[in-house]
Design a protein around this motif. Structure first.
Motif, PDB file in Angstrom:
ATOM      1  N   GLY A 203       0.821  -1.211   0.000  1.00  0.00           N
ATOM      2  CA  GLY A 203       0.000   0.000   0.000  1.00  0.00           C
ATOM      3  C   GLY A 203       0.848   1.250   0.000  1.00  0.00           C
ATOM      4  N   VAL A 204       1.934   1.238   0.766  1.00  0.00           N
ATOM      5  CA  VAL A 204       2.834   2.391   0.809  1.00  0.00           C
ATOM      6  C   VAL A 204       3.484   2.598  -0.560  1.00  0.00           C
ATOM      7  CG1 VAL A 204       4.994   3.259   1.785  1.00  0.00           C
ATOM      8  CG2 VAL A 204       3.282   2.251   3.279  1.00  0.00           C
ATOM      9  N   LEU A 205       3.922   1.515  -1.177  1.00  0.00           N
ATOM     10  CA  LEU A 205       4.553   1.607  -2.491  1.00  0.00           C
ATOM     11  C   LEU A 205       3.578   2.157  -3.526  1.00  0.00           C
ATOM     12  CD1 LEU A 205       6.960   1.058  -4.328  1.00  0.00           C
ATOM     13  CD2 LEU A 205       6.101  -1.261  -4.630  1.00  0.00           C
ATOM     14  N   ILE A 206       2.393   1.623  -3.564  1.00  0.00           N
ATOM     15  CA  ILE A 206       1.381   2.085  -4.526  1.00  0.00           C
ATOM     16  C   ILE A 206       1.010   3.530  -4.244  1.00  0.00           C
ATOM     17  CG2 ILE A 206      -1.009   1.774  -5.271  1.00  0.00           C
ATOM     18  CD1 ILE A 206      -0.543  -1.268  -4.866  1.00  0.00           C
ATOM     19  N   GLY A 207       0.825   3.865  -2.967  1.00  0.00           N
ATOM     20  CA  GLY A 207       0.490   5.238  -2.597  1.00  0.00           C
ATOM     21  C   GLY A 207       1.570   6.220  -2.997  1.00  0.00           C
ATOM     22  N   SER A 208       2.822   5.813  -2.837  1.00  0.00           N
ATOM     23  CA  SER A 208       3.932   6.684  -3.222  1.00  0.00           C
ATOM     24  C   SER A 208       3.963   6.916  -4.728  1.00  0.00           C
ATOM     25  CB  SER A 208       5.261   6.073  -2.774  1.00  0.00           C
ATOM     26  OG  SER A 208       5.311   5.999  -1.379  1.00  0.00           O
TER      27      SER A 208
ATOM     28  N   ALA B 176       2.899  10.572  -9.163  1.00  0.00           N
ATOM     29  CA  ALA B 176       2.271  10.869 -10.455  1.00  0.00           C
ATOM     30  C   ALA B 176       1.356  12.083 -10.349  1.00  0.00           C
ATOM     31  CB  ALA B 176       1.498   9.651 -10.956  1.00  0.00           C
ATOM     32  N   ILE B 177       0.593  12.166  -9.270  1.00  0.00           N
ATOM     33  CA  ILE B 177      -0.295  13.319  -9.073  1.00  0.00           C
ATOM     34  C   ILE B 177       0.522  14.600  -8.943  1.00  0.00           C
ATOM     35  CG2 ILE B 177      -1.894  14.394  -7.427  1.00  0.00           C
ATOM     36  CD1 ILE B 177      -3.016  11.565  -6.921  1.00  0.00           C
TER      37      ILE B 177
ATOM     38  N   ALA C 211      11.898  20.256 -15.234  1.00  0.00           N
ATOM     39  CA  ALA C 211      11.269  20.030 -13.929  1.00  0.00           C
ATOM     40  C   ALA C 211      10.629  18.647 -13.876  1.00  0.00           C
ATOM     41  CB  ALA C 211      10.231  21.112 -13.643  1.00  0.00           C
ATOM     42  N   LEU C 212       9.979  18.266 -14.981  1.00  0.00           N
ATOM     43  CA  LEU C 212       9.342  16.958 -15.061  1.00  0.00           C
ATOM     44  C   LEU C 212      10.387  15.849 -14.935  1.00  0.00           C
ATOM     45  CD1 LEU C 212       6.873  15.197 -15.563  1.00  0.00           C
ATOM     46  CD2 LEU C 212       7.238  15.507 -18.006  1.00  0.00           C
ATOM     47  N   ALA C 213      11.505  16.010 -15.627  1.00  0.00           N
ATOM     48  CA  ALA C 213      12.573  15.007 -15.545  1.00  0.00           C
ATOM     49  C   ALA C 213      13.084  14.894 -14.115  1.00  0.00           C
ATOM     50  CB  ALA C 213      13.713  15.364 -16.492  1.00  0.00           C
ATOM     51  N   GLY C 214      13.228  16.016 -13.438  1.00  0.00           N
ATOM     52  CA  GLY C 214      13.671  15.993 -12.047  1.00  0.00           C
ATOM     53  C   GLY C 214      12.676  15.296 -11.146  1.00  0.00           C
ATOM     54  N   LYS C 215      11.386  15.605 -11.337  1.00  0.00           N
ATOM     55  CA  LYS C 215      10.342  14.969 -10.531  1.00  0.00           C
ATOM     56  C   LYS C 215      10.288  13.463 -10.790  1.00  0.00           C
ATOM     57  CE  LYS C 215       8.433  18.582  -8.567  1.00  0.00           C
ATOM     58  NZ  LYS C 215       8.414  18.790  -7.141  1.00  0.00           N
ATOM     59  N   LEU C 216      10.409  13.082 -12.056  1.00  0.00           N
ATOM     60  CA  LEU C 216      10.393  11.661 -12.392  1.00  0.00           C
ATOM     61  C   LEU C 216      11.589  10.941 -11.772  1.00  0.00           C
ATOM     62  CD1 LEU C 216       9.182  11.699 -16.105  1.00  0.00           C
ATOM     63  CD2 LEU C 216       7.924  10.921 -14.094  1.00  0.00           C
TER      64      LEU C 216
END
Length: 107
Positions: A9-14, A19-20, A39-44
């Motif tokens: 659940g923690v993994l899926i929630g993360s 993604a959100i 910024a997107l590359a950094g977030k990913l």
């Protein structure tokens, strides 16, 4: 088992939370296309690193559970073996007592 479900659940929630966050950043960011992509590359990359850490933690937890189960199984097998040996000894002892009693009674 409950801990395993909690880890999943923690993994899926993360992953969903990451993604959100990425989508929110794209929708509300007043940046140019190049800046947004950066910024997107950094977030990913951040989401990827967090996911890898969670997977590693889940793997370690799984190994720990496996070791615990193996130890418990070994202990149970040892206990069962000792109990079986005691039962066999008791049966042999009872058999000898019956044999001596029958011999004493002349049978």
């Amino acid at each position: 088992m409950a801990k395993m479900n909690a880890s999943s659940g923690v993994l899926i929630g993360s992953l969903v939370g990451g993604a959100i966050g990425v989508v929110s950043a794209l929708l509300y960011a007043p940046k140019s296309g190049a800046q947004t992509r950066e910024a997107l590359a950094g977030k990913l990359q951040t989401v990827k690193e967090k996911s890898m850490n969670l997977v590693a933690a889940a793997g370690n937890h799984t190994k720990s559970i496996g070791r615990s189960v193996a130890e418990e199984a070994t202990d149970l097998a040892s206990h069962a073996k000792q109990s079986g040996e005691k039962i066999v000894e008791s049966i042999h002892s009872s058999k000898e007592e019956v044999k001596h009693a029958m011999n004493a009674n002349g049978r």
